[in-house]
Design an enzyme around this catalytic site. Structure first.
Site, PDB file in Angstrom:
ATOM      1  N   TYR A  49      24.141  24.869   2.629  1.00 19.06           N
ATOM      2  CA  TYR A  49      25.502  24.421   2.355  1.00 19.06           C
ATOM      3  C   TYR A  49      26.048  25.140   1.129  1.00 19.06           C
ATOM      4  CZ  TYR A  49      29.261  20.846   2.223  1.00 19.06           C
ATOM      5  OH  TYR A  49      30.462  20.178   2.250  1.00 19.06           O
ATOM      6  N   LYS A  92      26.719  26.570   6.145  1.00 16.31           N
ATOM      7  CA  LYS A  92      27.904  25.716   6.130  1.00 16.31           C
ATOM      8  C   LYS A  92      28.731  26.032   4.894  1.00 16.31           C
ATOM      9  CE  LYS A  92      29.363  20.870   6.100  1.00 16.31           C
ATOM     10  NZ  LYS A  92      28.954  19.461   6.011  1.00 16.31           N
TER      11      LYS A  92
END
Length: 313
Positions: free
Chosen positions: A143, A168
């Site tokens: 992330y 992400k």
């Protein structure tokens, strides 16, 4: 844990990616019965995956034993129908601990969130995520946001790391993301996954799709799953009229309301879940509850969103 590899199940999802809130009772303790019900409703409403104990689920506020209990509850509620991905974060040692707890609880994968507070160089970030990935047999999605921002070269090294299946983005720098996608595509051919992880990602998903990123998180799905599913379907089918109608009539006003309070990306969503009849409790400090007037505006916005769907019918 589900038998089909996580990457295969996420590659072409039939519905939104569901990031449930974490339910607390009146005394602030976990309410696992309500949490299981929340997850069950989301799966039955059409979620393609459950991302448990991540940002919307107040990962930062959970003790390790609470985290393990929540992940286990999500796995039980999903019942193998969809994969369950759990958050893991903080410094390397704690992130490894949370990763192992998630594996023990039956999760299918990990969303590796930024390390706590420090602004590290690329070498240190790469080492951190490789150590977290090596700690379990679970596939990992890295992330990017806040203090974990990667160069295209580092993203390539992450994509080469065994066990890392996706990336992400919660930063919103589309120029950087285009260069990351291009670099990984060139240097590591294959089906590496990318996700739009911005708050209320539907608002920016048209732009992300333009650079080849079709997957996105949906916190809105927590409290208006029918709207989130209608938007997801319209995107997949190229129904631009429905996409624009929902953006103009629901998502943009929601984003503007969300911007009126710090932490509303979580607390306003949780208020929305309560408005729809499931008492998931309040957020834990340091987050705070939205003001009464803002909750009223949210209720009106939800009504408007459903009216837009009825207009489609």
């Amino acid at each position: 844990m589900t038998p089909v590899p996580l990457a295969a199940r996420l590659r072409d999802p039939r519905g939104p990616l569901f990031f449930p809130v974490t339910a607390y009772g009146p005394d602030g303790s976990l309410d696992l019965d309500v949490y299981r019900e929340h997850v069950r409703r989301g799966v039955e409403a059409g979620a393609a995956a459950v991302f448990a104990c991540c940002g919307t689920g107040e990962f930062h506020a959970l003790l390790p034993e609470e985290f393990e209990a929540c992940v286990g509850a999500a796995v039980a509620a999903a019942g193998g129908r969809v994969p369950v991905v759990a958050g893991a974060g903080y410094g390397t040692a704690l992130a490894v601990r949370y990763a192992r707890l998630a594996e023990a609880a039956g999760a299918d994968g990990l969303l590796a969130m930024p390390p706590y507070l420090v602004v590290a160089g690329q070498e240190g970030l790469l080492r951190h995520y490789r150590e977290v990935t090596a700690a379990t047999g679970l596939p990992v999605i890295v992330y990017q946001r806040d203090n974990a921002v990667f160069t295209p070269a580092t993203a390539v090294e992450l994509a080469r790391t065994e066990g890392v299946i996706g990336f992400k983005d919660g930063l919103g720098d589309l120029d950087l993301m285009q260069r990351i996608v291009s670099a990984v595509r060139t240097e590591v051919p294959g089906d590496f996954l990318y996700f739009n992880g911005l708050p209320t990602a539907e608002q920016t998903q048209l732009a992300y799709r333009a650079i080849g990123i079709d997957l996105y998180s949906s916190a809105v799905f927590c409290f208006v799953p029918e709207i989130a599913l209608a938007f997801h379907t319209a995107l997949r089918e190229g129904d631009r009229a429905t996409v624009d109608r929902l953006l103009d009539g629901f998502y943009r006003p929601f984003v503007e309301l969300r911007a009126r309070g710090r932490g509303y990306a979580v607390s306003l969503v949780k208020a929305g879940v309560r408005l729809r009849g499931l008492d998931v409790g309040e957020v834990r400090p340091p987050l705070h509850e939205p003001g009464e007037d803002h909750v009223k505006q949210l209720a009106q916005l939800v009504e408007r969103g459903y009216a837009l769907l009825e207009g489609d019918a």
